[in-house]
Design an enzyme around this catalytic site. Structure first.
Site, short mmCIF file in Angstrom:
data_model
loop_
_atom_site.label_atom_id
_atom_site.label_comp_id
_atom_site.label_asym_id
_atom_site.label_seq_id
_atom_site.Cartn_x
_atom_site.Cartn_y
_atom_site.Cartn_z
N HIS A 149 0.81 -1.36 0.10
CA HIS A 149 0.24 0.08 0.00
C HIS A 149 1.49 1.03 0.17
O HIS A 149 1.86 1.13 1.20
CB HIS A 149 -0.86 0.44 0.92
CG HIS A 149 -1.83 -1.53 1.66
ND1 HIS A 149 -1.93 -2.68 2.39
CD2 HIS A 149 -3.29 -1.44 1.06
CE1 HIS A 149 -2.68 -3.09 2.44
NE2 HIS A 149 -4.00 -2.35 1.80
N ASP A 152 2.21 2.43 3.72
CA ASP A 152 3.55 1.22 4.35
C ASP A 152 3.97 1.08 4.03
O ASP A 152 5.22 1.46 4.44
CB ASP A 152 3.10 -0.16 3.99
CG ASP A 152 2.00 -1.05 3.22
OD1 ASP A 152 0.58 -0.85 3.97
OD2 ASP A 152 1.93 -1.41 2.21
N GLU A 280 -10.72 -6.97 -4.87
CA GLU A 280 -10.93 -8.09 -3.19
C GLU A 280 -11.78 -8.37 -2.54
O GLU A 280 -12.18 -7.14 -1.83
CB GLU A 280 -8.82 -7.57 -2.55
CG GLU A 280 -9.12 -8.20 -1.76
CD GLU A 280 -7.14 -8.16 -0.78
OE1 GLU A 280 -6.55 -7.92 -1.45
OE2 GLU A 280 -7.86 -8.59 0.71
N GLU A 316 -8.84 -13.88 -1.80
CA GLU A 316 -7.73 -14.41 -0.04
C GLU A 316 -8.75 -15.38 0.29
O GLU A 316 -10.26 -15.27 0.94
CB GLU A 316 -8.31 -13.17 0.71
CG GLU A 316 -7.47 -12.95 2.12
CD GLU A 316 -7.06 -11.72 2.37
OE1 GLU A 316 -7.15 -10.63 1.94
OE2 GLU A 316 -6.69 -11.31 3.87
N HIS A 319 -10.53 -14.22 3.47
CA HIS A 319 -12.21 -13.34 3.78
C HIS A 319 -13.06 -14.27 2.94
O HIS A 319 -14.39 -14.33 3.12
CB HIS A 319 -12.14 -12.47 2.27
CG HIS A 319 -10.74 -11.46 2.62
ND1 HIS A 319 -10.86 -10.23 1.87
CD2 HIS A 319 -10.43 -11.00 4.26
CE1 HIS A 319 -8.92 -9.55 2.61
NE2 HIS A 319 -9.73 -9.89 3.34
N ASP A 344 -5.03 -13.53 -2.11
CA ASP A 344 -4.29 -13.34 -1.49
C ASP A 344 -3.66 -14.78 -0.48
O ASP A 344 -4.87 -15.07 0.14
CB ASP A 344 -4.84 -11.95 -0.47
CG ASP A 344 -4.14 -11.10 -0.77
OD1 ASP A 344 -3.37 -11.08 -1.67
OD2 ASP A 344 -4.56 -10.35 -0.22
N ASP A 355 -10.93 -11.92 11.35
CA ASP A 355 -9.91 -11.78 10.07
C ASP A 355 -8.46 -12.53 10.22
O ASP A 355 -7.51 -10.99 10.53
CB ASP A 355 -9.46 -10.77 9.10
CG ASP A 355 -9.12 -10.59 7.53
OD1 ASP A 355 -8.97 -11.95 7.65
OD2 ASP A 355 -8.72 -10.08 6.90
N ASP A 357 -5.67 -13.31 9.33
CA ASP A 357 -3.92 -13.39 8.84
C ASP A 357 -3.48 -14.37 8.50
O ASP A 357 -1.97 -13.95 8.90
CB ASP A 357 -3.83 -12.44 8.77
CG ASP A 357 -5.08 -10.99 7.22
OD1 ASP A 357 -6.06 -11.54 6.91
OD2 ASP A 357 -5.07 -9.52 7.06
N ASP A 387 -0.74 -12.70 2.00
CA ASP A 387 -1.88 -11.76 2.88
C ASP A 387 -1.50 -12.25 4.28
O ASP A 387 -2.71 -12.55 4.87
CB ASP A 387 -3.00 -11.29 2.02
CG ASP A 387 -3.73 -9.76 2.40
OD1 ASP A 387 -2.63 -9.31 4.01
OD2 ASP A 387 -4.35 -9.38 3.20
C1 XUL Z 1 -7.38 -6.71 4.14
C2 XUL Z 1 -6.67 -6.91 3.19
C3 XUL Z 1 -6.16 -5.74 2.07
C4 XUL Z 1 -5.41 -5.99 1.21
C5 XUL Z 1 -5.37 -4.83 0.57
O1 XUL Z 1 -8.45 -7.50 4.66
O2 XUL Z 1 -6.58 -8.12 3.15
O3 XUL Z 1 -4.78 -5.98 3.43
O4 XUL Z 1 -5.52 -7.60 0.54
O5 XUL Z 1 -5.85 -3.48 0.65
CO CO Z 2 -5.71 -9.28 1.23
#
Ligand code: XUL
Ligand code: CO
Length: 486
Positions: A149, A152, A280, A316, A319, A344, A355, A357, A387
């Site tokens: 991003h 970031d 996404e 993702e 998600h 992702d 989430d 991750d 991600d």
């Molecule tokens: C948030 C997510 C983000 C996107 C990019 O849940 O997955 O990091 O991948 O904005």
């Molecule tokens: Co993501």
């Protein structure tokens, strides 16, 4: 003569003074009693020579029997599977936000990650040093791509123009490091959710000025992504959603979101950015209801607003599961529409509802992903972006390596298993057989639009009842899949 730096800081008042770079010993001793010497070598060059992960050498493939925690057991980048190298199939990317900005903070406590290179500031200098860290990591890991991003990689300034200048300064170094290492940018994206201005969303904000600010931010991020040779650009609708409908004009917000995407497409064409646009999906978090809920909602949205030619989906895992789907479902759904662009890679936790991750280590999951990806002949120009973040308890830099090595190996093994299943035709055979009633007779007539309701009625009146059903053999098929997972 002693060759030292040519920049001196006077100890009395911190004034910076320039001297010739080579001084004789007497003068040097005199100066050093009154001045602090700042080495002449630019910080960036000094840090290239320095190692941020001194205990880690380049991660190599050692084969399935290796017990070395810093080696790949399955990811052998040059190994050919279905006619392509693993590197080409998997197109691994490391994400900047979790791996280089995540400090392990959660709602119950601050970050506790040990990152010796961090100086505790959010300065441009720190951002530049972090780029060196990131590229040493990427190089040692052997990941061909990274994703970021805008916020970031560089800190926000007091105004948009200062923020853009900060970004430019860091992008220069990112470009330099990309050239030095050969690591490429899989995708860039704009953070349209962290700054308090985005409290009501960005493109769907009730505040038109916020839409304008977000547009300016995405414009800049597109330029930067192009400058860095990014092969995709992602839109994750951070706060594009709502908490309740009492104060929300749903139609107006969705129209604005579509307008925003059309403007991005126009600008992409204008600057000649050829990367793939990706949306996404995510169903919730941070908002109660996110507009890009899941693959089906995004496909319907793109269709309604005439955007399907310009976007694909970045799916993702966590998600997908938050939306009540499996990753395989989301991938298959996007893929059947020709809209699966990238993934992702991560996973959620069975026992937690948010989430998380986590890094993907489940071989069933990666096999299922690779079955769909191989089924559509790959993801390029998309790839497999981790991600994912290390757990708060895994606070040392070495944990970043363990996490990525595990994820890459899990996907490489999933790739090999999926390819073996495809070579043996186990699932394609099952599916072919299961739908064989559609290959001839009445099935073929329906599919080719020869039979309407009247013909179907007379066909059935004559036959009396439908042909008997055949068992789905659900458990047998799961047992067959298990034969391949080792
Ligand atoms: C948030 C997510 C983000 C996107 C990019 O849940 O997955 O990091 O991948 O904005
Ligand atoms: Co993501």
């Amino acid at each position: 003569m002693i060759a030292y730096g040519n920049v001196f800081k006077r100890k009395a008042d911190n004034a910076v003074v320039l001297f010739q770079s080579s001084l004789d010993t007497g003068l040097f001793l005199f100066l050093s009693s009154k001045f602090t010497i700042i080495p002449a070598i630019p910080v960036s060059r000094r840090e290239v020579a320095m190692s941020f992960f001194p205990d880690v050498a380049k991660i190599r493939y050692e084969g399935p029997d290796s017990k070395n925690p810093l080696a790949f057991r399955h990811y052998n980048e040059a190994e050919i599977v279905e006619g392509k190298s693993m590197k080409e199939h998997l197109r691994f990317a490391v994400c900047y936000w979790h791996t280089f900005r995540g400090m392990g903070g959660d709602p119950f406590g601050p970050g506790c990650a040990v990152r010796p290179w961090e100086d505790g500031t959010d300065s441009v200098e720190m951002a530049i040093r972090r780029v060196r860290v990131a590229f040493e990591f990427l190089e040692k890991l052997g990941a061909p791509f990274y994703c970021f991003h805008d916020r970031d990689v560089a800190p926000e300034g007091k105004s948009l123009s200062e923020t853009n200048r900060n970004l430019d300064a860091v992008v220069k170094v990112l470009k330099e490091e990309q050239q030095r290492t050969g690591v490429k940018l899989l995708w860039g994206t704009a953070n349209l959710f962290s700054n308090p201005r985005y409290v009501h969303g960005a493109a769907t904000s009730c505040n038109a000025d916020v839409f304008a600010y977000a547009a300016a931010q995405v414009k800049k991020c597109l330029e930067v992504t192009k400058e860095l040779g990014g092969v995709n650009y992602v839109f994750w609708g951070g706060r594009e959603g709502y908490t309740n409908l009492y104060n929300t004009d749903l139609k107006r917000e969705l129209d604005h979101l579509a307008r925003f995407f059309h403007l991005a497409v126009e600008y992409k064409k204008k600057i000649g950015f050829t990367g793939q646009f990706l949306i996404e999906p995510k169903p919730k978090e941070p908002t109660t209801h996110q507009y890009d809920f899941d693959a089906a909602a995004v496909v319907a949205f793109l269709r309604s607003y005439g955007l399907t030619d310009h976007f694909k989906l970045n799916i993702e895992t966590n998600h997908a599961t938050l939306a009540g789907h499996t990753m395989m479902h989301e991938l298959a759904y996007a893929s059947m529409h020709g809209l699966l662009g990238s993934i992702d890679a991560n996973r959620g936790d069975l026992l937690l509802g948010w989430d998380t991750d986590q890094f993907p280590t489940d071989i069933y999951l990666t096999t299922q992903c690779m079955l769909v990806i191989l089924g559509q002949n790959g993801l390029a120009p998309g790839g497999v972006n981790f991600d994912a973040k290390v757990r708060r308890e895994s606070f040392e830099p070495i944990d970043l390596f363990h996490a990525h090595i595990g994820g890459m190996d899990a996907f490489a093994l999933g790739l090999k298993i999926a390819a073996r299943m495809r070579a043996d035709g186990v699932l394609s055979g099952v599916i072919k057989e299961r739908y064989s009633s559609w290959d001839s007779g009445i099935g073929a007539e329906i599919e080719s639009r020869k039979a309407g309701f009247e013909q179907l009625e007379s066909y059935m009146l004559q036959k009396g009842d439908a042909a008997r059903n055949v068992s789905g053999r659900q458990e047998l098929i799961e047992n067959i899949v298990n034969r391949y997972i080792q």
